[in-house]
Design an enzyme around this catalytic site. Structure first.
Site, PDB file in Angstrom:
ATOM      1  CG  HIS A 223       4.844  62.552  36.540  1.00  0.00           C
ATOM      2  ND1 HIS A 223       5.125  62.861  35.235  1.00  0.00           N
ATOM      3  CD2 HIS A 223       3.499  62.439  36.623  1.00  0.00           C
ATOM      4  CE1 HIS A 223       3.981  62.936  34.552  1.00  0.00           C
ATOM      5  NE2 HIS A 223       2.982  62.688  35.371  1.00  0.00           N
TER       6      HIS A 223
ATOM      7  N   GLY B 269      14.544  75.205  18.284  1.00  0.00           N
ATOM      8  CA  GLY B 269      15.659  75.370  19.207  1.00  0.00           C
ATOM      9  C   GLY B 269      16.839  74.482  18.912  1.00  0.00           C
TER      10      GLY B 269
ATOM     11  CG  HIS C 158      18.669  74.648  28.880  1.00  0.00           C
ATOM     12  ND1 HIS C 158      19.064  74.572  30.195  1.00  0.00           N
ATOM     13  CD2 HIS C 158      18.683  75.977  28.581  1.00  0.00           C
ATOM     14  CE1 HIS C 158      19.303  75.781  30.666  1.00  0.00           C
ATOM     15  NE2 HIS C 158      19.078  76.659  29.695  1.00  0.00           N
TER      16      HIS C 158
ATOM     17  CB  ALA D 254      15.882  73.961  31.325  1.00  0.00           C
TER      18      ALA D 254
END
Lengths: 311, 311
Positions: A93, A174, A179, A182
């Site tokens: 996915h 942000g 990140h 992440a």
């Protein structure tokens, strides 16, 4: 002297649904720890969760009022950020982040505008607390190019740093780089999705495919319908399989009646339809109103709604 | 790994509706004091009340769990017994008692059998505390001759002493003679009643009357339909006005489709239908299932039900 205590006393129930998609579908202990983190938030209800090993992805369904759902999503990030590293992640996915997608869905006593505000509030806090860049999507999108999840996710985690540096792809919240472990998250608001299938009394897959093409948005059909034709080989019949992405603007009954008319054109009749998983009551009540030709009805006439001060 | 937290955590909501009919529709202060007595019972919700001066009668609609509804009915009797004297009461509507009729109606998370038990429990307590004889009716009736409210009420308050002394009319609970000022009460359990009208695109009252006769139980129609034909003179159309007394056994869609077919036989079409007042969600969801030919659906797929642990 007619009085209506209910209208005076009503404390409107507020239900927001949230369906976070997380990039971990193989390590059961990680999935269970995320479920536990959500469950321990007062007022948040974990309705369902399921994992797919080949996708290496899990989908959680939770609900509650806006405050509880926000707290549960933040608790989920607390759990996910140290546990999932996308640099070591593979799966079928497409995904952009450890917490990949977070849609908020208005169910009851809450507007789409409030869900958009909630998405922005959560996005801001995720960016500030976890240094994860966030893109807003669907109804919460800052511009039309960012509405579609597929457009945002194109290039995936592996292409994210380059994409974020390119024209028009600075995140909404942000840092301007991914990140390290992440990636980024896609947070937004959308209407509830209804998974709806109609089975036809024929084994002709071409009929199911033609009908799917006639009703789906991508090939000229209804704005909020995704559809494909499939064979149900064990039963010797075919199915028009659909996702209805906005039941208020493209209601179930209109889709059903159109499929019925199109099938009729091929001499085929409808065997049955099926609703897969959950459906908001309002989507079905609208069908009753339509077929019974009910005029002047309002949701407060549904006894259960009146008792709960909804409608 | 599919989990269902909801099924585990469900606390089933219980909703009983109760619609006491009280023989006072002129003295507003008495009606208000009854409303206040109901309202002060914790857990009981007074949904609606209305009075009719020519009937000299008021109808209260309240709801809650079984304990709350029982407490509210007893609080109502406390208020009514000293305030209403049937020896000085007149009005167009037939009546047997100061608290004339008390039906309990299962709405959600409660069975008809439980409502019958509740009716008997309340009847016994009313007889014991207030010395008011009680007849059980409808689903709670001890025998078929006592099912029909009209049969029990025939002769009214003025004929009650003689009726109670006659063969077969001893009350189910309480003294064998009427309460001197409060007469007797009729307490029972029934399905929710749906007031449903269908307007026809014609001014021919004979068509409305023929259709009403075709569908109502009394003249050979459906078991749980009462119907009559009316003119809506200001609109120049006619109406088939119905009470549906058991929507599970005689569902709305079947009545609607039959009216539509019968109207068609006279070359008349349906303009619209209307639901008057409250309707249980299940009665409308059944219509959606019918028209969409939905198979394998269960109430727990309605998102709101799942969240509340119903279905």
């Amino acid at each position: 002297m007619l009085k209506d205590e209910c209208d005076k006393l009503a404390v409107v129930a507020q239900i927001v649904e949230c369906i976070p998609n997380v990039s971990e579908g193989r390590r059961a202990e990680v999935v269970e720890s995320i479920a536990a983190a959500i469950r321990q938030v007062p007022g948040a209800r974990l309705l369902d969760y399921s994992s797919d090993a080949s996708h290496n992805r899990s989908v959680f369904t939770l609900a509650g009022d806006m405050a509880a759902v926000k707290a549960a999503v933040l608790a989920m990030y607390e759990c996910v950020i140290p546990a999932i590293d996308l640099r070591a992640h593979s799966g079928e996915h497409p995904r952009l982040g450890a917490v990949d997608v977070v849609p908020f869905v208005p169910i009851e006593g809450v507007t789409m505008a409030e869900c958009v505000a909630l998405a922005k509030d959560v996005a801001q806090e995720v960016a500030a607390r976890f240094q994860v860049p966030v893109y807003l999507y669907e109804e919460a999108a800052a511009n039309p190019a960012r509405r579609n999840l597929e457009d945002i996710r194109r290039g995936e985690f592996e292409g994210l740093a380059a994409k974020m540096a390119s024209e028009g792809w600075a995140p909404d919240y942000g840092p301007s780089a991914p990140h390290v472990s992440a990636g980024a998250s896609v947070v937004g608001a959308r209407m509830p999705l209804i998974a709806y299938n109609i089975n036809l009394d024929t084994n002709r897959i071409d009929v199911a495919r033609k009908i799917a093409a006639a009703i789906r948005h991508s090939s000229g059909g209804f704005r909020f319908v995704k559809a494909a034709g499939f064979e149900l080989k064990d039963r010797g019949v075919v199915q028009v399989s659909m996702n209805l992405t906005n039941y208020e603007k493209t209601p179930i009954f209109r889709v059903f009646e159109t499929v019925k008319r199109e099938a009729d054109r091929y001499g085929v009749s409808i065997l049955e339809s099926e609703i897969v998983g959950l459906v908001p009551a309002a989507a079905l009540l609208a069908c009753a109103e339509y077929y019974l030709q009910v005029s002047g009805f309002n949701a407060n006439q549904v006894l259960e709604n009146k008792l709960r001060g909804i409608g």
